[in-house]
Design an enzyme around this catalytic site. Structure first.
Site, short mmCIF file in Angstrom:
data_model
loop_
_atom_site.label_atom_id
_atom_site.label_comp_id
_atom_site.label_asym_id
_atom_site.label_seq_id
_atom_site.Cartn_x
_atom_site.Cartn_y
_atom_site.Cartn_z
N LYS A 1 64.06 54.30 97.28
CA LYS A 1 64.77 55.01 98.36
C LYS A 1 63.96 55.08 99.66
CE LYS A 1 68.36 57.72 99.30
NZ LYS A 1 69.75 57.49 98.87
N CYS B 1 45.81 53.24 80.46
CA CYS B 1 46.01 54.19 79.37
C CYS B 1 46.53 53.49 78.10
CB CYS B 1 46.94 55.31 79.84
SG CYS B 1 46.80 56.79 78.82
N TYR B 2 47.78 53.71 77.70
CA TYR B 2 48.28 53.02 76.50
C TYR B 2 48.10 51.51 76.64
CZ TYR B 2 51.60 51.38 72.94
OH TYR B 2 52.19 50.74 71.86
N ASP C 1 72.16 54.53 101.77
CA ASP C 1 72.16 53.25 101.06
C ASP C 1 73.24 52.30 101.57
OD1 ASP C 1 70.29 54.64 99.67
OD2 ASP C 1 71.56 55.01 97.93
N HIS D 1 44.74 57.42 85.11
CA HIS D 1 45.94 56.96 85.81
C HIS D 1 45.65 56.76 87.30
CE1 HIS D 1 48.87 57.16 82.57
NE2 HIS D 1 48.12 58.14 82.11
N GLY E 1 52.04 54.80 78.28
CA GLY E 1 53.23 55.08 77.48
C GLY E 1 52.93 56.21 76.54
N GLU F 1 47.53 55.48 89.42
CA GLU F 1 48.76 55.50 90.22
C GLU F 1 49.17 56.89 90.69
OE1 GLU F 1 48.38 54.98 87.05
OE2 GLU F 1 50.07 55.57 85.80
#
Ligand code: XMP
Length: 521
Positions: free
Chosen positions: A377, A91-92, A236, A178, A64, A180
């Site tokens: 998506k 991290c945060y 969608d 990170h 964050g 990710e």
């Protein structure tokens, strides 16, 4: 959020991510899901009772932008550390873990941003089966400076002595980098180790298993009832409809509204690929006269959108009322919309009044069926492929709800729509033929209210100008113009001026977003 949802509500075989506002939070969930570990995101402030109700196998505290030193910076309910669950702080999230448990976080006014080499100091579950040295991505200001007794250091970088830490007895882990992001090439394996080895998530979350679960969830929710769905032919609504059709067959009624603002072939594509090939129960409602009548002489883009939105609801409502015994409305809501609506930052500012059918359920008192509510998506596309939806539906570029109305700049006439349709078809044909259609995010043509002089044979012409727009993007939020080959543009331009009566000039839009938008109106 109203209505129930045909979607997973328990995380008994998944991981819960608490969002502290990082721009990467969604990526954590996507990475885990790519690894077939189911993950959901909730705001950091979620009450502990809700977290308990989800029964996750482990928690991830996201990064964050804030500093733990600022009073009022986001904190989770302290009870999240008393659930007996493994926790990974990123991290945060890691700094919080340290600061809330007697350690010290060093405040910093400068940020470390970029690649770093991580050295793993001792074997441990988080880095199992990974090399002793890894490339990682750092983006932080503060950093841990002192740990409390239970914690130890697992890895360091040149500038971060506590780049990864753990209190293994409690299953608590923290990483300053990170895992990710793509810039941490082995990051997926760090997340996978956390989920599989530390949280002991054993289930494989695959599209095949999801499909089965969603079908039975829809059956549970709908019972013997019937569902109505506004089918646009976009990815969608098509995937949502195909899924509900699998669950309840012809008790799903799809309404396809022909607004008169569609492209060449849109209606036939839906009737063919979804109606004939998949057997969906589709009623085509031709409301083009009504739409075009109301739009005549309207040139303001926002007014166009409002008229189209309102007319759409009117037409849909009238048709739906004719169907007897319908008690549910299907919507193709996706996970990013769900996260957005409860996000730390609040719903993002609406720049355009986007036309969607969101106004329908309240007025119609129908219960919502939203089978894609927990999907990103790309997952929707994979689910569609799992059900055998054709590529022409799954690979289609986004097409705005107001359709060609916002691509004919200025006032709409039948003649101007005809020109734009013909131009758009040529552009799409050539993109398909050259293999470029699938390489770009979105490509289309815009008809300008500008005429210019030209020569046709011996005569002077004074005719319309079209603009071709093609952009590369990941999510439509930012975009860059596609570097289409000059030869392709030459072919498209040549065909347009020779085949489309009324057009004598073709331009190619080379603006990026920001500052320009993708659409012209
Ligand atoms: P902009 O033009 O805002 O477009 O950069 C971003 C994405 O949104 C689509 N778009 C719309 N979609 N109703 C829609 O359903 C609209 O009014 C609308 N306006 C833009 C656009 O095609 C692009 O994919």
């Amino acid at each position: 959020m109203s209505g129930s949802t045909a979607a997973p509500s328990s995380l008994s075989n998944g991981v819960l991510i608490l969002d502290f506002g990082s721009q990467y939070t969604q990526l954590i969930a996507r990475r885990l899901r790519e690894l077939e570990v189911y993950a959901e995101i909730l705001p950091y402030s979620t009450p502990i009772s809700q977290i308990r109700a989800k029964a996750p196998r482990g928690l991830i505290l996201s990064g964050g932008p804030d500093s733990v030193h600022r009073s009022g910076s986001p904190r989770p309910d302290p009870a999240v550390f008393e659930l007996g669950l493994p926790v990974l702080g990123i991290c945060y999230g890691m700094q919080l873990m340290v600061a809330l448990h007697g350690g010290k976080v060093r405040a910093s006014r400068t940020r470390e941003y970029g690649h770093a080499a991580l050295t793993v100091l001792e074997p441990n579950a988080l880095f199992e089966a990974l090399p002793g040295s890894l490339q990682v991505w750092m983006s932080h200001g503060d950093g841990a400076e002192r740990l409390h007794n239970g914690f130890k250091v697992l890895a360091k970088t040149e500038t971060a002595p506590y780049a990864a830490i753990a209190d293994e007895s409690r299953g608590w882990y923290g990483v300053q980098f990170h895992p990710e992001v793509a810039h941490t090439p082995e990051g997926g394996r760090v997340l996978e180790n956390f989920a599989r080895r530390i949280c002991r998530v054993h289930d494989r979350w695959t599209m095949a298993s999801l499909l089965e679960r969603q079908i039975s969830a829809i059956r549970d929710q709908v019972g013997q009832g019937s569902v109505v769905c506004a089918l646009s032919g976009g990815v969608d609504s098509s995937v949502a409809a195909a899924l509900i059709h699998r669950a309840i067959g012809r008790r799903l009624h799809c309404l396809f509204v022909d607004t008169g603002l569609l492209r060449e072939g849109d209606r036939e594509r839906v009737e063919g690929s979804l109606g004939q090939a998949l057997g969906l129960n589709i009623k085509v409602v031709d409301a083009s006269k009504l739409f075009l009548g109301r739009l005549a002489r309207v040139s303001d883009p926002e007014r166009k959108r409002k008229i189209i939105g309102k007319t759409f609801i009117e037409v849909f409502e009238k048709q739906a009322k004719r169907l007897k015994g319908v008690d549910f409305l299907a919507q193709g809501t996706l996970y990013p919309d769900v996260i957005e609506s409860v996000s730390v930052h609040g719903p993002s500012a609406v720049i355009k009044s986007h036309h969607n059918v969101g106004g329908l359920p309240k007025r119609m008192r129908l219960k919502l069926v939203e089978p894609l509510r927990f999907l990103f998506k790309d997952e929707v596309r994979r689910l569609g492929a799992e059900m055998g939806l054709p590529r022409e539906i799954l690979g289609a570029h986004p097409f705005p709800g107001p359709g060609l109305a916002i691509r004919v700049i200025g006032t709409l006439t039948k003649e101007r729509l005809r020109m734009l349709r013909a131009v758009d078809l040529i552009f799409r044909e050539e993109l398909h033929r050259s293999g470029w259609y699938d390489k770009v995010w979105q490509a289309f043509a815009v008809l300008l209210p500008v005429k210019s002089v030209g020569v046709m044979g011996d005569a002077r012409s004074y005719e319309s100008t079209v603009v071709l727009r093609s952009v590369d993007s990941r999510d439509g939020m930012t975009a860059d113009w596609s570097r289409l080959p000059a030869q392709l543009l030459q072919k498209v331009s040549g065909r347009i001026v020779s085949e489309v009566k009324g057009v004598n000039r073709v331009a190619y839009d080379i603006s990026s977003k920001p500052p320009a938008t993708i659409e012209w109106e």
